[in-house]
Design a protein around this motif. Structure first.
Motif, mmCIF file in Angstrom:
data_model
loop_
_atom_site.group_PDB
_atom_site.id
_atom_site.type_symbol
_atom_site.label_atom_id
_atom_site.label_comp_id
_atom_site.label_asym_id
_atom_site.label_seq_id
_atom_site.Cartn_x
_atom_site.Cartn_y
_atom_site.Cartn_z
ATOM 1 N N ASP A 1 38.983 37.027 34.914
ATOM 2 C CA ASP A 1 38.485 36.950 36.288
ATOM 3 C C ASP A 1 38.206 38.377 36.713
ATOM 4 O O ASP A 1 39.001 39.283 36.452
ATOM 5 C CB ASP A 1 39.543 36.316 37.200
ATOM 6 C CG ASP A 1 39.039 36.234 38.616
ATOM 7 O OD1 ASP A 1 38.458 35.202 38.983
ATOM 8 O OD2 ASP A 1 39.198 37.225 39.367
ATOM 9 N N ARG A 2 37.055 38.583 37.395
ATOM 10 C CA ARG A 2 36.628 39.958 37.679
ATOM 11 C C ARG A 2 37.574 40.688 38.621
ATOM 12 O O ARG A 2 37.634 41.903 38.650
ATOM 13 C CB ARG A 2 35.193 39.972 38.210
ATOM 14 C CG ARG A 2 35.038 39.365 39.564
ATOM 15 C CD ARG A 2 33.612 38.989 39.902
ATOM 16 N NE ARG A 2 33.605 37.914 40.865
ATOM 17 C CZ ARG A 2 33.663 38.080 42.162
ATOM 18 N NH1 ARG A 2 33.705 39.286 42.667
ATOM 19 N NH2 ARG A 2 33.687 37.041 42.973
ATOM 20 N N ARG A 3 38.358 39.982 39.435
ATOM 21 C CA ARG A 3 39.240 40.680 40.378
ATOM 22 C C ARG A 3 40.647 40.922 39.830
ATOM 23 O O ARG A 3 41.378 41.733 40.351
ATOM 24 C CB ARG A 3 39.398 39.854 41.651
ATOM 25 C CG ARG A 3 38.086 39.635 42.344
ATOM 26 C CD ARG A 3 38.113 40.095 43.759
ATOM 27 N NE ARG A 3 36.747 40.269 44.166
ATOM 28 C CZ ARG A 3 36.247 39.819 45.299
ATOM 29 N NH1 ARG A 3 37.009 39.203 46.146
ATOM 30 N NH2 ARG A 3 34.989 40.035 45.592
ATOM 31 N N LEU A 4 41.045 40.124 38.867
ATOM 32 C CA LEU A 4 42.430 40.211 38.403
ATOM 33 C C LEU A 4 42.496 41.077 37.154
ATOM 34 O O LEU A 4 41.672 40.948 36.256
ATOM 35 C CB LEU A 4 42.989 38.810 38.133
ATOM 36 C CG LEU A 4 42.918 37.878 39.342
ATOM 37 C CD1 LEU A 4 43.443 36.499 38.997
ATOM 38 C CD2 LEU A 4 43.712 38.445 40.523
ATOM 39 N N ARG A 5 43.458 41.972 37.112
ATOM 40 C CA ARG A 5 43.506 42.938 36.020
ATOM 41 C C ARG A 5 44.108 42.338 34.755
ATOM 42 O O ARG A 5 43.937 42.863 33.691
ATOM 43 C CB ARG A 5 44.315 44.183 36.411
ATOM 44 C CG ARG A 5 44.101 44.724 37.807
ATOM 45 C CD ARG A 5 42.685 45.189 38.138
ATOM 46 N NE ARG A 5 42.011 46.160 37.308
ATOM 47 C CZ ARG A 5 42.153 47.463 37.358
ATOM 48 N NH1 ARG A 5 43.037 48.002 38.145
ATOM 49 N NH2 ARG A 5 41.446 48.258 36.605
ATOM 50 N N ARG A 6 44.882 41.246 34.913
ATOM 51 C CA ARG A 6 45.578 40.704 33.739
ATOM 52 C C ARG A 6 44.601 39.919 32.864
ATOM 53 O O ARG A 6 43.851 39.086 33.347
ATOM 54 C CB ARG A 6 46.735 39.793 34.180
ATOM 55 C CG ARG A 6 47.867 40.567 34.805
ATOM 56 C CD ARG A 6 49.080 39.698 35.099
ATOM 57 N NE ARG A 6 48.999 38.379 34.497
ATOM 58 C CZ ARG A 6 48.975 37.251 35.216
ATOM 59 N NH1 ARG A 6 49.002 37.294 36.518
ATOM 60 N NH2 ARG A 6 48.941 36.088 34.606
ATOM 61 N N ASN B 1 51.242 42.687 42.843
ATOM 62 C CA ASN B 1 50.053 42.395 42.049
ATOM 63 C C ASN B 1 49.048 43.518 42.230
ATOM 64 O O ASN B 1 48.990 44.133 43.300
ATOM 65 C CB ASN B 1 49.374 41.119 42.580
ATOM 66 C CG ASN B 1 50.057 39.862 42.101
ATOM 67 O OD1 ASN B 1 50.213 39.647 40.905
ATOM 68 N ND2 ASN B 1 50.460 39.024 43.043
ATOM 69 N N GLU B 2 48.240 43.714 41.185
ATOM 70 C CA GLU B 2 47.126 44.649 41.333
ATOM 71 C C GLU B 2 45.834 43.848 41.195
ATOM 72 O O GLU B 2 45.682 43.088 40.234
ATOM 73 C CB GLU B 2 47.195 45.725 40.249
ATOM 74 C CG GLU B 2 46.265 46.872 40.523
ATOM 75 C CD GLU B 2 46.238 47.882 39.374
ATOM 76 O OE1 GLU B 2 46.135 49.076 39.655
ATOM 77 O OE2 GLU B 2 46.288 47.456 38.206
ATOM 78 N N VAL B 3 44.926 43.979 42.167
ATOM 79 C CA VAL B 3 43.657 43.250 42.107
ATOM 80 C C VAL B 3 42.511 44.212 42.424
ATOM 81 O O VAL B 3 42.735 45.282 42.996
ATOM 82 C CB VAL B 3 43.616 42.086 43.136
ATOM 83 C CG1 VAL B 3 44.645 41.032 42.814
ATOM 84 C CG2 VAL B 3 43.790 42.567 44.559
#
Ligand SMILES: Nc1nc2c(ncn2[C@@H]2O[C@H](COP(=O)(O)OP(=O)(O)OP(=O)(O)O)[C@@H](O)[C@H]2O)c(=O)[nH]1
Ligand SMILES: [Mg+2]
Ligand SMILES: [Zn+2]
Length: 435
Positions: free
Chosen positions: A38-43, A172-174
């Motif tokens: 997913d483009r926003r989630l770093r994982r 979380n990092e987004v």
């Protein structure tokens, strides 16, 4: 989103990023494992977020690989949100306090005590609508109250370690607007009238959202466009400001003098605990787009932690449970607002004597201030070798840990919590127009 059998709210607030959105714009989280990324989630293992065009007969989205999905995500930050956020009113409560002031311990003891008190005293159900959101907090509670070695002495850090600013279990990092942003993970609880409650069949439910920040995050300069771990301050319906008397030099000296015992095991000292209040206020107004000269317009609940270690300085405060039985009401009690106010009056007097700067800071900060003493441990820790505080999990019996939250609910949620008000004109009744 597909029509559902429950009524959706007109607008929902994401408990991660505080973004507001229409429930029908909520994204779904794909179920098929090949739809990763997913483009926003770093994982890398994060599953795709999407706006569905196909639904199952039960109203669940079907992902592009044909699998039924159950999880929802915020359209702004793409982080998961519980489905209930689209259906229920949500109250946000922010806990602020210097490093080591007792935030994480209080959160654990507060939620543990609320699980019992809400049911036994108020006939309310208090539960985790989706326990995956509360994992870290449930772990804290288990370490203290379901410890495998309850009678073994340990240090408090063995039970709950100090909160690290960017701990994966709490933050979380987004990517938002092409920038990596840190957000605090919410702990989400649901409250609803249970069996025997006069409003049991009204289908009323509320959510509350809480956060465990590190004390470092409240320091000046820590709130940036990348670091939004305290963005919840902007939405907070009430603020819990934890003041730790054992960090105040004057109170510490007096406690040592009266008890004839050193307080060196209390390692944190911050003699300017009031400064985080003005920092919090400036963040709130900055995020709401108002001038910092305005007073805070919601309840400020000043929670004095570690009562076990300084209670001898305020002998007149009664810490009996502030609940009043009502004959013939099926066991439902009333929350005694006068008992809480009486304790507050005594504590305020004590603070005026020993830390007048704190009272000034609080009264200048907000229109509506209350002072509530609590102890997460319930009794003073013993001293181990090299002057370390030691406790046995089996001996932890929190005192008044749920009272700050009960008071906040009395102020902000209408009619769910039965109140005892000495004076019928008392303004502690929740305002009619609350959300
Ligand atoms: N005597 C006493 N000590 C407490 C109590 N609650 C917490 N402490 C002590 O204070 C320390 C810090 O408590 P935490 O709950 O981790 O504090 P915090 O505010 O979350 O700290 P950060 O995560 O570093 O911001 C603990 O390790 C305990 O030693 C209490 O009720 N009584
Ligand atoms: Mg902590
Ligand atoms: Zn969001």
């Amino acid at each position: 989103m597909a029509p559902t059998r429950v009524t959706l709210r007109q607008s929902a607030t994401c408990p991660n990023c505080m973004g507001k959105f229409a429930p029908e714009d909520a994204l779904w989280v794909a179920s098929h494992q090949s739809l990763a990324g997913d483009r926003r989630l770093r994982r890398e293992d994060a599953l795709m977020r999407f706006l569905p065009s196909r639904f199952s007969p039960e109203g669940f989205a079907i992902d592009p690989k044909g699998v039924v999905c159950k999880k929802l995500a915020c359209p702004n930050c793409h982080l998961e949100i519980p489905r209930e956020v689209l259906e229920s009113r949500i109250k946000f409560f922010s806990i602020i306090g210097t490093p080591g002031s007792g935030k994480s311990f209080l959160l654990a003891c507060m939620t543990h005590e609320l699980r019992r008190v809400m049911q036994d005293k108020f006939l309310l159900r208090f539960f985790d609508p989706d326990p995956t959101f509360n994992n870290a907090l449930i772990q804290y509670e288990n370490n203290i109250f379901h410890n495998p070695s309850p009678d073994k002495q340990c240090t408090p850090d063995d039970l709950i370690r100090r909160t690290q600013e960017l701990d994966d279990s709490l933050f979380n990092e987004v990517l938002i607007s092409d920038q990596a942003v840190n957000l605090a993970k919410p702990f989400i609880f649901q409250i609803e009238p249970g069996n025997g409650h006069p409003r049991a069949n009204n289908n009323e439910h509320r959510l509350i959202s809480l956060y465990d920040n590190s004390g470092e995050s409240f320091k000046t300069g820590k709130d940036t466009s990348e670091n939004q771990v305290t963005i919840h301050l902007r939405e907070a319906d009430a603020l819990f400001y934890l003041f730790d008397p054992t960090q105040n030099i004057r109170i510490r000296k007096e406690a040592e003098r009266v008890q004839q015992q050193s307080m060196n095991s209390y390692k944190n000292i911050d003699d300017r605990q009031e400064t985080i209040l003005s920092e919090a206020l400036s963040r709130i107004w900055r995020h709401r787009g108002l001038s910092a000269s305005n007073k805070y317009d919601r309840p400020l609940i000043v929670v004095l932690t570690k009562w076990d270690s300084w209670c001898h300085l305020v002998p007149n405060v009664s810490m009996a449970e502030p609940f009043i039985g009502q004959p013939g009401k099926g066991g439902q009690h009333l929350l005694s607002i006068p008992a809480i106010k009486q304790a507050s009056k005594e504590i305020k007097k004590f603070l005026e004597d020993y830390a007048p700067n704190i009272v000034n800071a609080c009264e200048n900060f907000a229109q509506d201030v209350i002072y509530i003493p609590v102890s997460s441990f319930g009794s003073k820790p013993t001293l181990g070798t090299d002057n370390k505080a030691m406790i046995k999990p089996s001996e932890i019996r929190p005192i008044w840990a749920s009272v700050p939250m009960l008071y906040a609910l009395a102020k902000t949620v209408k009619d769910i919590l039965p109140l005892w008000l000495k004076n019928p004109d008392d303004t502690t009744r929740a305002p009619k127009n609350n959300r």
